[in-house]
Write an enzyme that holds these catalytic residues in place. Sequence first.
Site, PDB file in Angstrom:
ATOM      1  N   ASP A  37      99.810  11.041  -8.965  1.00 50.56           N
ATOM      2  CA  ASP A  37      98.172  11.068  -8.266  1.00 50.56           C
ATOM      3  C   ASP A  37      98.103  10.972  -6.911  1.00 50.56           C
ATOM      4  O   ASP A  37      98.584   9.607  -6.262  1.00 50.56           O
ATOM      5  CB  ASP A  37      97.998   9.778  -8.498  1.00 50.56           C
ATOM      6  CG  ASP A  37      95.579   9.775  -9.645  1.00 50.56           C
ATOM      7  OD1 ASP A  37      95.481  11.244  -8.891  1.00 50.56           O
ATOM      8  OD2 ASP A  37      95.214   8.824  -9.772  1.00 50.56           O
TER       9      ASP A  37
ATOM     10  N   HIS B 224      85.737   9.193  -0.532  1.00 51.65           N
ATOM     11  CA  HIS B 224      86.602   7.777  -1.439  1.00 51.65           C
ATOM     12  C   HIS B 224      87.377   6.371  -0.666  1.00 51.65           C
ATOM     13  O   HIS B 224      86.934   5.179  -1.193  1.00 51.65           O
ATOM     14  CB  HIS B 224      87.385   7.772  -3.302  1.00 51.65           C
ATOM     15  CG  HIS B 224      88.009   7.215  -4.055  1.00 51.65           C
ATOM     16  ND1 HIS B 224      87.382   6.325  -5.140  1.00 51.65           N
ATOM     17  CD2 HIS B 224      88.893   6.460  -4.200  1.00 51.65           C
ATOM     18  CE1 HIS B 224      88.174   5.636  -5.196  1.00 51.65           C
ATOM     19  NE2 HIS B 224      89.385   5.864  -5.506  1.00 51.65           N
TER      20      HIS B 224
ATOM     21  N   GLU C  42      87.507   7.120 -13.006  1.00 50.59           N
ATOM     22  CA  GLU C  42      87.374   7.506 -11.278  1.00 50.59           C
ATOM     23  C   GLU C  42      86.902   9.592 -11.804  1.00 50.59           C
ATOM     24  O   GLU C  42      88.238  10.405 -12.788  1.00 50.59           O
ATOM     25  CB  GLU C  42      88.623   7.237 -10.847  1.00 50.59           C
ATOM     26  CG  GLU C  42      88.916   6.242 -10.102  1.00 50.59           C
ATOM     27  CD  GLU C  42      90.339   5.632  -9.188  1.00 50.59           C
ATOM     28  OE1 GLU C  42      89.977   4.763  -8.532  1.00 50.59           O
ATOM     29  OE2 GLU C  42      91.318   6.577  -9.569  1.00 50.59           O
TER      30      GLU C  42
ATOM     31  N   GLU D 232      88.485  13.004 -11.083  1.00 48.03           N
ATOM     32  CA  GLU D 232      89.367  13.689 -10.393  1.00 48.03           C
ATOM     33  C   GLU D 232      90.061  15.182 -11.160  1.00 48.03           C
ATOM     34  O   GLU D 232      89.640  15.575 -12.314  1.00 48.03           O
ATOM     35  CB  GLU D 232      90.951  12.730 -10.731  1.00 48.03           C
ATOM     36  CG  GLU D 232      90.819  11.346 -10.101  1.00 48.03           C
ATOM     37  CD  GLU D 232      92.051  11.242  -9.897  1.00 48.03           C
ATOM     38  OE1 GLU D 232      93.330  11.875  -9.925  1.00 48.03           O
ATOM     39  OE2 GLU D 232      92.166   9.486 -10.006  1.00 48.03           O
TER      40      GLU D 232
ATOM     41  N   ASP E 137      90.825   8.929 -14.114  1.00 48.30           N
ATOM     42  CA  ASP E 137      91.843   7.899 -14.513  1.00 48.30           C
ATOM     43  C   ASP E 137      90.725   6.865 -14.491  1.00 48.30           C
ATOM     44  O   ASP E 137      90.970   5.696 -13.100  1.00 48.30           O
ATOM     45  CB  ASP E 137      92.403   8.040 -12.616  1.00 48.30           C
ATOM     46  CG  ASP E 137      92.910   6.821 -12.444  1.00 48.30           C
ATOM     47  OD1 ASP E 137      94.574   6.986 -12.950  1.00 48.30           O
ATOM     48  OD2 ASP E 137      93.560   7.115 -11.092  1.00 48.30           O
TER      49      ASP E 137
ATOM     50  N   ARG F  61      89.533  -2.219 -12.563  1.00 45.50           N
ATOM     51  CA  ARG F  61      89.720  -3.005 -11.332  1.00 45.50           C
ATOM     52  C   ARG F  61      89.909  -3.939 -11.044  1.00 45.50           C
ATOM     53  O   ARG F  61      90.042  -4.717  -9.837  1.00 45.50           O
ATOM     54  CB  ARG F  61      88.048  -3.080 -10.623  1.00 45.50           C
ATOM     55  CG  ARG F  61      87.702  -1.721 -10.842  1.00 45.50           C
ATOM     56  CD  ARG F  61      88.637  -0.354  -9.830  1.00 45.50           C
ATOM     57  NE  ARG F  61      87.976   0.962 -10.584  1.00 45.50           N
ATOM     58  CZ  ARG F  61      88.639   2.008  -9.532  1.00 45.50           C
ATOM     59  NH1 ARG F  61      89.363   1.644  -9.161  1.00 45.50           N
ATOM     60  NH2 ARG F  61      87.380   3.411  -9.945  1.00 45.50           N
TER      61      ARG F  61
ATOM     62  N   GLN G 224      93.542  -4.484 -10.806  1.00 46.26           N
ATOM     63  CA  GLN G 224      94.081  -3.322 -10.302  1.00 46.26           C
ATOM     64  C   GLN G 224      94.445  -4.204  -8.812  1.00 46.26           C
ATOM     65  O   GLN G 224      94.848  -4.727  -7.805  1.00 46.26           O
ATOM     66  CB  GLN G 224      93.495  -2.406 -10.047  1.00 46.26           C
ATOM     67  CG  GLN G 224      93.786  -1.279  -8.380  1.00 46.26           C
ATOM     68  CD  GLN G 224      92.466  -0.349  -8.263  1.00 46.26           C
ATOM     69  OE1 GLN G 224      91.882   0.003  -8.814  1.00 46.26           O
ATOM     70  NE2 GLN G 224      92.973   0.950  -7.666  1.00 46.26           N
TER      71      GLN G 224
ATOM     72  N   LYS H  61      96.189   1.221 -14.718  1.00 43.66           N
ATOM     73  CA  LYS H  61      95.428   2.650 -14.616  1.00 43.66           C
ATOM     74  C   LYS H  61      96.148   3.244 -15.530  1.00 43.66           C
ATOM     75  O   LYS H  61      96.205   4.292 -16.574  1.00 43.66           O
ATOM     76  CB  LYS H  61      96.155   2.970 -13.416  1.00 43.66           C
ATOM     77  CG  LYS H  61      95.577   2.684 -12.290  1.00 43.66           C
ATOM     78  CD  LYS H  61      94.320   2.903 -11.834  1.00 43.66           C
ATOM     79  CE  LYS H  61      94.153   3.126 -10.489  1.00 43.66           C
ATOM     80  NZ  LYS H  61      92.930   4.020  -9.694  1.00 43.66           N
TER      81      LYS H  61
ATOM     82  N   THR I  91      94.821   7.741 -19.419  1.00 41.33           N
ATOM     83  CA  THR I  91      94.700   8.766 -18.823  1.00 41.33           C
ATOM     84  C   THR I  91      93.350   9.938 -18.809  1.00 41.33           C
ATOM     85  O   THR I  91      94.756  10.548 -20.047  1.00 41.33           O
ATOM     86  CB  THR I  91      95.538   9.201 -17.605  1.00 41.33           C
ATOM     87  OG1 THR I  91      96.649   7.716 -16.864  1.00 41.33           O
ATOM     88  CG2 THR I  91      95.125  10.061 -16.532  1.00 41.33           C
TER      89      THR I  91
ATOM     90  N   GLU J 205      82.603   3.072  -6.950  1.00 45.56           N
ATOM     91  CA  GLU J 205      81.773   2.254  -5.382  1.00 45.56           C
ATOM     92  C   GLU J 205      79.951   2.483  -5.670  1.00 45.56           C
ATOM     93  O   GLU J 205      79.023   2.521  -4.969  1.00 45.56           O
ATOM     94  CB  GLU J 205      82.220   4.195  -5.019  1.00 45.56           C
ATOM     95  CG  GLU J 205      83.524   3.924  -4.580  1.00 45.56           C
ATOM     96  CD  GLU J 205      83.850   5.647  -4.417  1.00 45.56           C
ATOM     97  OE1 GLU J 205      83.919   6.199  -4.043  1.00 45.56           O
ATOM     98  OE2 GLU J 205      85.055   5.825  -6.035  1.00 45.56           O
TER      99      GLU J 205
END
Lengths: 437, 437
Positions: A138, A145, A209, A211, A243, A247, A250, A263, A267, A383
């Site tokens: 990844d 971002h 996320e 992607e 993804d 949080r 993380q 993560k 996925t 975000e």
Amino acid sequence: MRAPDDSHDPALRSWVASAQDPSTDFPLQNLPLGRFRRRGSGEALRGGVAIGDQVLDLQQALARGDWPAEVRPALALLAQGDVNGFIAQGAPARQALRAALSHALRDGSAAEAALREGLVPQALAEMALPCEVGDYTDFYTGIHHATTVGRLFRPDQPLLPNYEWVPIGYHGRSSSLQVSGQDFRRPRGQYKTDAAVPVFGPCQRLDYELELGAIVGPGNALGEPIPMARAEQHLAGLVLLNDWSARDVQAWEYQPLGPFLAKNFATTLSPWIVTMEALQPFRRPFERAADRPQPLPHLDGEANRAQGAIDIALEVWLQTPAMRERGDAAERLMQSNFRDAYWTLAQLVAHHSSNGCNLRPGDLLGSGTQSGPLPAQGGSLLELTRGGREPITLPNGETRRFLQDGDSVALRAFCERAGQRRIGFGECVATVLAPRS
Amino acid sequence: MRAPDDSHDPALRSWVASAQDPSTDFPLQNLPLGRFRRRGSGEALRGGVAIGDQVLDLQQALARGDWPAEVRPALALLAQGDVNGFIAQGAPARQALRAALSHALRDGSAAEAALREGLVPQALAEMALPCEVGDYTDFYTGIHHATTVGRLFRPDQPLLPNYEWVPIGYHGRSSSLQVSGQDFRRPRGQYKTDAAVPVFGPCQRLDYELELGAIVGPGNALGEPIPMARAEQHLAGLVLLNDWSARDVQAWEYQPLGPFLAKNFATTLSPWIVTMEALQPFRRPFERAADRPQPLPHLDGEANRAQGAIDIALEVWLQTPAMRERGDAAERLMQSNFRDAYWTLAQLVAHHSSNGCNLRPGDLLGSGTQSGPLPAQGGSLLELTRGGREPITLPNGETRRFLQDGDSVALRAFCERAGQRRIGFGECVATVLAPRS
């Protein structure tokens, strides 16, 4: 000598009626590859091509169609579901198959009667991951971002000094890749609160996320870097990639070795590989902003500057349980574009192999979260909600800081350009289930 | 009812004469599993068991031997080289095979005449990776390594606050795993000097890392964590692992997502899986130091406290080109012990799957660098040379800050205990080749 490639001609029409729908992701000009079986059939997986709301079963197509000799070996691999074996052959094999499929699926094709029997409605197809993925990497090409998230984790230094020079990436988990439509349980994990002792329990800050994922076609031998000039020859095409990220986990685990359990619980990939050929009309120049350094020579190249970027609109859609119960459709949370990526796909391939690391057919290269330059263009809830501090409000009055159980997140992507037929990626969707009790 | 397990009895002697050599890594009490073919034969890979300086070819052994019915299915898998299929069956299958092999290879066994034909000298065997590795995870259980390296990268905060609570780990690269004896080129990479613009060129600070690797046996389903009480049932055994590291690349790239190109150019494994059964006599209590927090409940367990640790001596040996030219043997650079790991194997499995992440048969869990508590026990040159500032001097007067082209690094490991036959891991060796010109 091969006839000129007319497969993007917007005037081309297919005898598959639904491929003429202006809103379909899968007109005749797209022809993405996947693996499927008829739902509930217990059949072995076989290759398929999306056309309108149908899948052309390549096992049936090989058996029934009158194909040029040059594409029969490719169809034989795909008929067995060996997408990896096919994409390992690279661009010439893909281009030959694309041309043959484009002709066979056109209005007036003599193949129509034979191939019509090989169509399976997408609604009746059980899709699998589009190929076997050995290694999943990844990257982190979304500079907006990286800056926004960096500000949350490190207010004093949002964008680390290496970002402008190195296509930052890390290895992800292959075992927990899932195809669109496979739901997953909210993970448990260890995270820190204000208390001295960390907590272990259900994730409280579950996020998505947005992607893209690039699928490697031909690989390289260990110790043999892939130069920029040949980098794109090693890619087969693109998929959507969610993804999913815990949080709270993380933030607690990521130093110094990067994200791990935050993560690797799931996925999600979209089931259709949109080929590099299908994306060709949507290429754009790659331009590094004047206030940023130019890439080092091993990450630079003429073709990359001329058309290294790709114009792909990207979207996130959310459907909450309340919306589902009332019959309300999903709401779009944001839109961004892959043009804004700080590094191109060619640069990712050249960087990844620059130390001699070998890529194998079917390997997956995630783009990293693709956020746009505006605050409303964040590619994750982290975000959009400024780290969970400012909840977003949905049209039905519901609010979200992070995902709740039952929430379904769908990623979408499409390419549009004047004079071209719009092509899309299909859906990359999954629902968050309650944690295991 | 099965006879009591006497396979560790130090009085047991094998009819394979070299297995009686007190210095062999592979006495009758070990019986590790690997994959091989006769060198230069072009044969398909098949399973083998190391005994003394020989490999028992399990394809030949199945064909020639008179085996109990309960182990024939296992031998059939191994005869085809399907180590993954065998280890997926877990401890009962491994224990049954161990018992059968122990009896067949003993002095006086009726199988001797038949099996003698199935022996291949290790010197004539080409070993492969001991199984197919889907996902490779590297942990960081060496607290002395983490502290020493942390001090170099972050003098103000050598050990990050999460270290005491979370078994820190990250995903590594499967494609570039190599078996002992496969050499690799010094990688190129991007790194930072005092100049404003980073450099791209051959790594200047190439290093090794002394690790063990645990091989997953039975896997778990996605979304189904493995509790501590069952964690070790999911492991097949251990190998040696050299996590070659480009320190200059690592220092520049590792924030915020962890090591990537600094590691994925090559990782070397020893060819023999030393099974959990072989390691049983060397188990030790797992004791967390009084000044450290006790593990959270999901990482704690009675069996783990009673015998979660394993007493395995670990060594790094270096042979420079000058030593090789003069016929000098390798020099031992250090020795440490896996007993000093901050987390146990069971804790790694329970942590890894605690969020629902699925492990698959053959997956690899690296231990992280195993340094001892003393400065001379660093498991990497980075530690032994204090970040390259204080070169080590070899007995022949040569010095090293980091590895030079032509240097061969060999990792070794063995278990010793009064009243037990010593068992070893064999060698994990590779030579650094000059970078690609």
